[in-house]
Design a protein around this motif. Structure first.
Motif, PDB file in Angstrom:
ATOM      1  N   UNK A  13       0.839  -1.216   0.000  1.00 56.61           N
ATOM      2  CA  UNK A  13       0.000   0.000   0.000  1.00 56.61           C
ATOM      3  C   UNK A  13       0.870   1.261   0.000  1.00 56.61           C
ATOM      4  N   UNK A  14       1.743   1.361  -0.983  1.00 56.76           N
ATOM      5  CA  UNK A  14       2.672   2.491  -1.077  1.00 56.76           C
ATOM      6  C   UNK A  14       1.931   3.717  -1.653  1.00 56.76           C
ATOM      7  N   UNK A  15       2.202   4.882  -1.110  1.00 58.25           N
ATOM      8  CA  UNK A  15       1.638   6.149  -1.588  1.00 58.25           C
ATOM      9  C   UNK A  15       2.758   7.150  -1.812  1.00 58.25           C
ATOM     10  N   UNK A  16       2.667   7.836  -2.968  1.00 57.49           N
ATOM     11  CA  UNK A  16       3.640   8.876  -3.273  1.00 57.49           C
ATOM     12  C   UNK A  16       2.894  10.204  -3.349  1.00 57.49           C
ATOM     13  N   UNK A  17       3.400  11.163  -2.628  1.00 57.69           N
ATOM     14  CA  UNK A  17       2.790  12.488  -2.621  1.00 57.69           C
ATOM     15  C   UNK A  17       3.850  13.552  -2.911  1.00 57.69           C
ATOM     16  N   UNK A  18       3.329  14.723  -3.388  1.00 55.04           N
ATOM     17  CA  UNK A  18       4.218  15.849  -3.670  1.00 55.04           C
ATOM     18  C   UNK A  18       3.750  17.051  -2.877  1.00 55.04           C
ATOM     19  N   UNK A  19       4.685  17.971  -2.654  1.00 60.34           N
ATOM     20  CA  UNK A  19       4.268  19.210  -2.019  1.00 60.34           C
ATOM     21  C   UNK A  19       3.442  20.073  -2.980  1.00 60.34           C
ATOM     22  N   UNK A  20       3.403  19.694  -4.280  1.00 58.88           N
ATOM     23  CA  UNK A  20       2.527  20.307  -5.271  1.00 58.88           C
ATOM     24  C   UNK A  20       1.950  19.198  -6.125  1.00 58.88           C
ATOM     25  N   UNK A  21       0.657  19.276  -6.396  1.00 64.32           N
ATOM     26  CA  UNK A  21       0.064  18.274  -7.273  1.00 64.32           C
ATOM     27  C   UNK A  21       0.578  18.446  -8.697  1.00 64.32           C
ATOM     28  N   UNK A  22       0.796  19.681  -9.092  1.00 70.49           N
ATOM     29  CA  UNK A  22       1.526  19.987 -10.315  1.00 70.49           C
ATOM     30  C   UNK A  22       2.496  21.079  -9.950  1.00 70.49           C
ATOM     31  N   UNK A  23       3.598  21.146 -10.639  1.00 71.27           N
ATOM     32  CA  UNK A  23       4.654  22.042 -10.219  1.00 71.27           C
ATOM     33  C   UNK A  23       4.330  23.474 -10.573  1.00 71.27           C
ATOM     34  N   UNK A  24       4.348  24.336  -9.591  1.00 75.03           N
ATOM     35  CA  UNK A  24       4.033  25.731  -9.839  1.00 75.03           C
ATOM     36  C   UNK A  24       5.068  26.666  -9.220  1.00 75.03           C
ATOM     37  N   UNK A  25       6.087  26.166  -8.642  1.00 76.15           N
ATOM     38  CA  UNK A  25       7.060  27.005  -7.961  1.00 76.15           C
ATOM     39  C   UNK A  25       8.449  26.721  -8.473  1.00 76.15           C
ATOM     40  N   UNK A  26       9.154  27.800  -8.750  1.00 77.74           N
ATOM     41  CA  UNK A  26      10.509  27.647  -9.274  1.00 77.74           C
ATOM     42  C   UNK A  26      11.430  27.087  -8.188  1.00 77.74           C
ATOM     43  N   UNK A  27      12.365  26.276  -8.589  1.00 75.91           N
ATOM     44  CA  UNK A  27      13.379  25.781  -7.655  1.00 75.91           C
ATOM     45  C   UNK A  27      13.351  24.274  -7.505  1.00 75.91           C
ATOM     46  N   UNK A  28      12.450  23.772  -6.728  1.00 74.92           N
ATOM     47  CA  UNK A  28      12.441  22.336  -6.485  1.00 74.92           C
ATOM     48  C   UNK A  28      11.068  21.878  -6.025  1.00 74.92           C
ATOM     49  N   UNK A  29      10.918  20.545  -6.082  1.00 77.86           N
ATOM     50  CA  UNK A  29       9.726  19.909  -5.572  1.00 77.86           C
ATOM     51  C   UNK A  29      10.178  18.668  -4.811  1.00 77.86           C
ATOM     52  N   UNK A  30       9.440  18.335  -3.773  1.00 78.80           N
ATOM     53  CA  UNK A  30       9.808  17.201  -2.917  1.00 78.80           C
ATOM     54  C   UNK A  30       8.724  16.148  -3.019  1.00 78.80           C
TER      55      UNK A  30
END
Length: 411
Positions: A13-30
């Motif tokens: 039951x692995x889940x992957x989440x992002x700090x943004x559902x789609x990328x909207x901020x310059x720099x990085x995403x986790x």
């Protein structure tokens, strides 16, 4: 007695989440990976587009500069009992927030928008723009315009001389980025609609008062009203050639038209104007419906073509034709006659119905000169026209021509 069981199992039951559902901020995403497991996972494996990227902790850092626009990431968790199946996370790169939005209005209810700059998310190309607009202060639903090619966008079919609030978002095949800050733009003036409630009442036989109210759609600040009028009795082309125009300030809603002809129907229309043409003249808006008004009656002009016909030595018939300018409804004629060299004889007055254009004077004296005056009467009497009349003697009345010789016939 309570018994506690410690059940161990491999991650699932692995889940992957992002700090943004789609990328909207310059720099990085986790990206964060979570799994149900006992014991807890001690390792997380990360793949990008099928290629192993790292075997590390539960978080994976992505730099925007490495993005190609649309990428698929997977995560699998591992503990001492085994590994989970990889869980997929699709990451789409969309443009960032547009900045430097400005708008200018052009004639015809249009607004041209220009984006001076926008922030780029790595390789997220801008392929379209979405414009949202609505009436300022309306709090209503935003209308959308999608332009696929250019950061210069024109919104058409807007209400002239109206303030709109506008925002815009850049997009690509993966979606739209965030909306820009909202700006306010006012559309330019345009030709106004027709003035309302146009009416006219006669003031006298030579003037009428015209009134109107502002157009329902002024489309700006009314600078000038123009009142067009012409006599209805004229032929169409002649009427067009003789149409008179009077301009008044846009703050006025009444006007007196003077120097008109008595008892005449005039056709009147009103236009409003607020836009100057290149020659500096105001461009008329839509004209009001035409109305008609008739000036009041006035005294008529004199009867014309007066003639006298001798009947006997003591009677004559006076004939005439109607005045050239009746200036109303002729109700009657007044005939006044007296001796040309009166002594103490009073003048005599006869009233003739309007339907008659002649009168018999039968109480004259022989061989006397008379003056006959005739006037027409409408709401008031007009001026008199006169004719001199001479009666003959009884002897002269018996003169006749026999063949080529005239003789006097005695009693």
């Amino acid at each position: 007695m309570a018994i506690t069981l410690d059940v161990t199992y491999a991650p699932h039951n692995v889940k992957v989440k992002s700090n943004f559902s789609v990328f909207v901020k310059e720099g990085r995403v986790i990206l964060s990976c979570r799994a149900e497991a006992n014991p807890r996972p001690h390792q997380y494996s990360w793949w990008k587009d099928g290629q192993l990227q790292a075997e590390s902790g539960s978080q994976f850092l992505i730099l925007t500069s490495t993005f190609s626009g649309n990428e698929t990431y997977k995560c699998a968790a591992t503990n001492s009992l085994g590994s989970s199946m990889p869980e997929k996370f699709v990451f789409s790169l969309i443009p960032q927030k547009c900045t430097g939005l400005s708008g200018t209005s052009s004639v015809g209810g249009s607004i041209s928008l220009t984006i001076s700059s926008f922030l780029v998310n790595g390789n997220a190309g801008v392929k379209k723009y979405k414009v949202l607009y609505r009436l300022f202060g309306s709090l209503g639903v935003w209308s959308a315009v999608v332009e696929l090619t250019s950061p210069t966008i024109t919104i058409t079919d807007l209400i002239p001389f109206t303030t709109y609030e506008i925002k815009i978002a850049a997009g690509n095949e993966y979606g739209y980025g965030p909306n820009s800050s909202t700006i306010k733009v006012q559309t330019t003036e345009a030709e106004p609609g027709p003035p309302q409630n146009v009416s006219a009442v006669p003031l006298s036989s030579h003037s009428v008062s015209v009134s109107w109210s502002q157009p329902i759609t002024p489309h700006g600040i009314i600078a000038v009203y123009k009142i067009y009028y012409r006599a209805a009795s004229k032929a169409k082309q002649e009427a067009a050639d003789n149409e008179v125009v009077v301009a008044v300030s846009g703050s006025e809603t009444t006007l007196s038209l003077t120097n008109l002809s008595p008892f005449t129907v005039y056709i009147i229309k009103v236009t409003a104007a607020n836009v100057r043409q290149n020659d500096g003249k105001f461009l008329d808006g839509i004209a009001s419906n035409e109305i008609s008004v008739q000036t009041a009656e006035a005294a008529p002009s004199v009867p014309v073509n007066l003639i006298s016909i001798r009947l006997t030595s003591t009677s004559v018939t006076i004939k005439w034709t109607r005045p050239e300018f009746p200036n109303g409804i002729i109700r009657s004629y007044t005939v006044v006659y007296e001796k040309a060299a009166p002594e103490n004889d009073p003048y005599k007055v006869i009233t003739i119905e309007a339907k008659y254009l002649s009168v018999n004077l039968t109480d004259l004296e022989e061989s006397v000169d008379y003056i006959v005056w005739i006037c027409a009467i409408t709401i008031s009497p007009g001026l008199y026209e006169s004719i001199a009349v001479s009666t003959a003697s009884e002897m002269n009345e018996k003169r006749t021509c026999l063949g080529r010789r005239c003789s006097t016939l005695l009693r």
